[in-house]
Design a protein around this motif. Sequence first.
Motif, PDB file in Angstrom:
ATOM      1  N   LEU A  84     -60.961 -19.661  72.284  1.00 36.80           N
ATOM      2  CA  LEU A  84     -61.752 -20.107  73.438  1.00 36.80           C
ATOM      3  C   LEU A  84     -61.442 -19.348  74.722  1.00 36.80           C
ATOM      4  O   LEU A  84     -62.328 -19.033  75.501  1.00 36.80           O
ATOM      5  CB  LEU A  84     -61.607 -21.613  73.664  1.00 36.80           C
ATOM      6  CG  LEU A  84     -61.974 -22.504  72.468  1.00 36.80           C
ATOM      7  CD1 LEU A  84     -61.891 -23.960  72.882  1.00 36.80           C
ATOM      8  CD2 LEU A  84     -63.352 -22.166  71.939  1.00 36.80           C
ATOM      9  N   GLN A 140     -65.088 -26.639  73.444  1.00 36.41           N
ATOM     10  CA  GLN A 140     -65.940 -25.737  72.681  1.00 36.41           C
ATOM     11  C   GLN A 140     -67.262 -25.501  73.407  1.00 36.41           C
ATOM     12  O   GLN A 140     -67.748 -24.370  73.508  1.00 36.41           O
ATOM     13  CB  GLN A 140     -66.215 -26.357  71.303  1.00 36.41           C
ATOM     14  CG  GLN A 140     -66.496 -25.357  70.231  1.00 36.41           C
ATOM     15  CD  GLN A 140     -65.228 -24.643  69.794  1.00 36.41           C
ATOM     16  OE1 GLN A 140     -64.219 -25.257  69.496  1.00 36.41           O
ATOM     17  NE2 GLN A 140     -65.289 -23.326  69.759  1.00 36.41           N
ATOM     18  N   PRO A 160     -65.841 -20.114  66.061  1.00 29.47           N
ATOM     19  CA  PRO A 160     -65.671 -20.941  67.257  1.00 29.47           C
ATOM     20  C   PRO A 160     -65.352 -22.401  66.972  1.00 29.47           C
ATOM     21  O   PRO A 160     -64.894 -23.104  67.865  1.00 29.47           O
ATOM     22  CB  PRO A 160     -67.022 -20.812  67.964  1.00 29.47           C
ATOM     23  CG  PRO A 160     -67.990 -20.543  66.868  1.00 29.47           C
ATOM     24  CD  PRO A 160     -67.249 -19.666  65.908  1.00 29.47           C
ATOM     25  N   LEU A 161     -65.575 -22.868  65.741  1.00 29.14           N
ATOM     26  CA  LEU A 161     -65.353 -24.284  65.446  1.00 29.14           C
ATOM     27  C   LEU A 161     -64.101 -24.526  64.614  1.00 29.14           C
ATOM     28  O   LEU A 161     -63.829 -25.665  64.223  1.00 29.14           O
ATOM     29  CB  LEU A 161     -66.571 -24.862  64.697  1.00 29.14           C
ATOM     30  CG  LEU A 161     -67.949 -24.603  65.320  1.00 29.14           C
ATOM     31  CD1 LEU A 161     -69.024 -25.330  64.516  1.00 29.14           C
ATOM     32  CD2 LEU A 161     -67.980 -25.032  66.775  1.00 29.14           C
ATOM     33  N   LEU A 164     -61.484 -27.379  65.464  1.00 27.96           N
ATOM     34  CA  LEU A 164     -61.954 -28.751  65.629  1.00 27.96           C
ATOM     35  C   LEU A 164     -61.750 -29.545  64.350  1.00 27.96           C
ATOM     36  O   LEU A 164     -61.717 -28.984  63.248  1.00 27.96           O
ATOM     37  CB  LEU A 164     -63.439 -28.764  65.999  1.00 27.96           C
ATOM     38  CG  LEU A 164     -63.852 -28.009  67.269  1.00 27.96           C
ATOM     39  CD1 LEU A 164     -65.340 -28.150  67.484  1.00 27.96           C
ATOM     40  CD2 LEU A 164     -63.078 -28.518  68.474  1.00 27.96           C
ATOM     41  N   ARG A 169     -66.597 -30.747  64.129  1.00 28.14           N
ATOM     42  CA  ARG A 169     -67.262 -29.550  63.609  1.00 28.14           C
ATOM     43  C   ARG A 169     -68.685 -29.859  63.189  1.00 28.14           C
ATOM     44  O   ARG A 169     -69.608 -29.073  63.448  1.00 28.14           O
ATOM     45  CB  ARG A 169     -66.494 -28.979  62.402  1.00 28.14           C
ATOM     46  CG  ARG A 169     -65.304 -28.147  62.769  1.00 28.14           C
ATOM     47  CD  ARG A 169     -64.912 -27.179  61.661  1.00 28.14           C
ATOM     48  NE  ARG A 169     -64.738 -27.819  60.376  1.00 28.14           N
ATOM     49  CZ  ARG A 169     -63.608 -28.366  59.965  1.00 28.14           C
ATOM     50  NH1 ARG A 169     -62.546 -28.369  60.752  1.00 28.14           N
ATOM     51  NH2 ARG A 169     -63.530 -28.916  58.775  1.00 28.14           N
TER      52      ARG A 169
END
Length: 363
Positions: A84, A140, A160-161, A164, A169
Motif C-alpha cells: 500500500l 485498501q 492489492p488484496l 486482507l 477480500r
Amino acid sequence: MDAVTVKGLTKKYGENVALNNINFECHEKEFLCFLGRPGAGKTTLLRIIAGLEKPDEGEVYIRGSLVNDVIPSKRDVAMVFQNLALYTGWTVYNNIASPLRAHKVPEEEIKKRVKEVAQLLRIEHLLDRTPVFASGGEKQRIAIARALVRRPQVYLMDEPLSNLDALLRLGMRVELKRMQRELGQTIIYVTPDQLEAMSMADRIALIHKGIIHQIADPETIYRHPATKTVAGFIGSPSMNFIDGSLSEVDGKTILDCGAFKLDISKYRQVLEDSSVGSEIILGVRPEHLTVSHDKTSPDSMKSLVVMEEPLGAETILHMRIGKIPLKALVPPTFHTIYGETVWTRIDMDRIHLIDPKTEKVIL
C-alpha cells in the motif's frame, strides 16, 4: 488500439529467468488478470510495464507508443502496491492528493477530484483522518483512490488484496469490479488467488515460471485449459490427474489406469490427430465425479473413503480406487465414514486427456 502491448519481453536475474519471451495485449477498458504462484514473474512484469525495471529483451507499448526508454512518471500509469505504501503521518486527503500535487495540478482541481474519488470508494468520512485509524479495507480503498485520482491510461495492481482477511477480500473484489465497470478503466492485476482472478477478470493470463501458458476468458480457461499446469491451477479443489496407457482391445480404444479402465473410443480421432504416444494422463475435475452409496450405473467404480472435508455448501470427499487417490465434490447431505465403500462414476463428456511429454491438453 490496445492499452498495453508487450512483445518478446525477457528478464533475467543472474541465471534465473524471471520472464521468458512474454507476449500479450491488454485491450482498452479491460480487466486483465495475471494469475500464478509466488515467483512466477507477475510482479516483475508489472514493474517493467511501470518503468521501475528494465527488460533484458522485448518492448512495451502504451497506447501504441514504445515506452522502453520513457521514465515512470511520464508513462501515464498508476500502480497500487501490495504493501500500500501510505504516508501514515498525512491525512487521507493528503495521501490521495499527493500524486496530483506532484504534477502541479491546481488546488481547486485537486479538491474536486479527491472528493469525487472518495465518494466513489465510500471513504469521504476518512479524509480528515490519518490512515492509522482506518481499517484494513479502508486502507485498501485509500491506496486505490490515490491511484484513481490521477486518471492514468492504465492501472497496475500488484496483489492489492493479499493482506486482507477473507471477508474483506470478498467485499473489495466486488468494489474493484464495480469501480472498473463504472469508470471504464484499464486494469492489469496480478494475484496468486484463482478466486480473485475468476470472479474479477475479463481475461486471465496464467503465468508459470516466467512463461504465459494461456490467456483466455475465465470460462474458457476453466473448461478448455491449454496445459496441465493451467488445468491443475484453475478449479477448487484442483483437478485429479491419473497416469494411464492406451491400447486397442476388440476394436475399442481403452485407457488403462491400473485400478480401472475406461473406454475412450469416442475420442479416438482426437488422439490420432494429436500424435500422442501410448502413455497419457487422465484429468478429471472433482465436480465431474458422481458418488453414491449404491451402484447406480455399470460404469460406477468401487471406491474407498479416506476422509470428508466439509465446506458448508459442499463437501470434498477424499477417496481411493485401488492405490489411486481421488477428490470428489458431493452435497453436504452426503455422509460417509472412514473406510466405507462407495461407488464413483466419471462424467466421460468432461474428462481431459494430457500428453505427459509436452503436458499439453489434447482434450
